[in-house]
Design an enzyme around this catalytic site. Sequence first.
Site, PDB file in Angstrom:
ATOM      1  N   GLY A   1       0.834  -1.199   0.000  1.00  0.00           N
ATOM      2  CA  GLY A   1       0.000   0.000   0.000  1.00  0.00           C
ATOM      3  C   GLY A   1       0.860   1.236   0.000  1.00  0.00           C
TER       4      GLY A   1
ATOM      5  N   TYR B   1       2.675 -12.989  -6.755  1.00  0.00           N
ATOM      6  CA  TYR B   1       3.048 -11.599  -6.974  1.00  0.00           C
ATOM      7  C   TYR B   1       3.012 -10.697  -5.743  1.00  0.00           C
ATOM      8  CZ  TYR B   1       2.480  -6.766  -8.595  1.00  0.00           C
ATOM      9  OH  TYR B   1       2.591  -5.418  -8.739  1.00  0.00           O
TER      10      TYR B   1
ATOM     11  N   ASN C   1      -6.488  -5.297   6.775  1.00  0.00           N
ATOM     12  CA  ASN C   1      -6.036  -5.718   5.451  1.00  0.00           C
ATOM     13  C   ASN C   1      -7.063  -6.709   4.931  1.00  0.00           C
ATOM     14  OD1 ASN C   1      -3.374  -7.918   4.248  1.00  0.00           O
ATOM     15  ND2 ASN C   1      -4.617  -6.472   3.120  1.00  0.00           N
ATOM     16  N   GLY C   2      -7.628  -6.415   3.770  1.00  0.00           N
ATOM     17  CA  GLY C   2      -8.653  -7.279   3.202  1.00  0.00           C
ATOM     18  C   GLY C   2      -9.818  -6.441   2.736  1.00  0.00           C
TER      19      GLY C   2
END
Length: 491
Positions: A43, A264, A119-120
Amino acid sequence: MTISTNPHDDDKFHEECGVFGVWNHADAAALVALGLHALQHRGQEASGIVSLSEGGVFHTHRGLGLVGDIFGDAKVMAGLKGRAACGHNRYATTGETALRNVQPLYADFEFGGFAVGHNGNLTNAQGLRRALVKRGCLFQSSTDSEVFIHLIAISLYTNVIDRLIDALKQVQGAYSLVALHDGALIGARDPLGVRPLVLGSMPNLGGQSSWILASETCALDIVGAEFVRDIEPGELVVIDATGLKSIKPFAQTASRFCIFEYIYFARPDSVVEGTGVYESRKLIGAELARESHVAADVVVPVPDSGVPAAMGYARECGVPFELGIIRNHYVGRTFIEPTDQIRHLGVKLKHSANRAMLEGKRVVLVDDSIVRGTTSKKIVEMVRQAGAAEVHMRISSPPTTHSCFYGIDTPSRRQLIAAQHSIEEMAKLIGVDSLAFISLEGLYRALGQNGRNADKPQFCDACFTGDYAIPLTDWPAEQAHAATPELLPGQ
Ligand code: SF4
């Protein structure tokens, strides 16, 4: 026309957030800033830290931009007092990029202050929000994560942990949380464990342990903490003056960790779910070579994320690995207004062809994914202009045919080239002599599985299969589309 030179505007899926928390350390906020710096790849738009000092006093600093810019000021860090802190990096997906959406979110309750970084992405947040607003809740941000705050506020339980569990039982979606209240640091993972969260520890000067929660192990390494274990899917850990307590409030279910973290998202030096990311990517590259070998003179990664897979590919097929494309690491986040003559500057600002490695060669280009295909097309053009005799593209993920609703920034299916075109059509559009993706089965094999268990897939792979394990309550049409394996071109 405007070209973005934002290094993250690169036609990739993007991880939305990283979280980091510290309990019982004299430099808690400074450690969080370092941890967030190591998690910057998760982020880049905003960051925040909330710290807790004696007497239940909370201190907050949030800003837009990169961690180093926001927390590089000694005065800012001096204000973040206390022996506990939590922090968050944000890549905006729900809610516009505004300061009010920057996490950790903080609220004062009757039990004291409470901060949470998420996060999510929640898949029923819109419905919950409508219901909460009807009940009189006043939302301060447009991020899905704020429903945690209001669900805790209206919970009838008296204990803060029970209130949090009450809230978690009402949300659907993916979450790895780091939360802080006067008395404990809390970590929590959704029942399927879609997003990562790890626990670390380090001795402190008092001879006791400091505890760390982080999205990835690379953030433990930067502060010199030891990896203890992954937080388990569906687990809450509560770290307080008495030590660490594990709570499992959900019925046990098979986990579905995001398979794209291996391909990734995660940093290559991280270990996720017990597996080293760098080595995994090399194994995926080797499997890709076995599946789609082509005669070539040189294997070239699309930097940086394609590098480990290209190494694995090259080693497996015995073709030299060369850096035929050089990435400029100093591209800023500025925007330019180009004339027609410099219209293609965008990609060249980030990547340059290394002509000596490409001229007259049959080149295998290895990348981790193709999203819209726009960047791939420009890179292929650049490699051809540098004199490559043939350009074959090999991708270390299966075709991304579906959007992610679990915390990854993705375009709609209409913009996903693989949802709209066959592989042959994509090869023509991108301008390569051949194009191949690793198969889903091959990807599972490379990750140490005996292929994909169709009844109980071992990972979340919805962006390749449309098999959404968590209901898309806020997006019923998308759920319906997922049952349709292919969209027709132009649909
Ligand atoms: Fe990861 Fe794709 Fe699942 Fe999203 S849909 S969590 S990117 S595997």
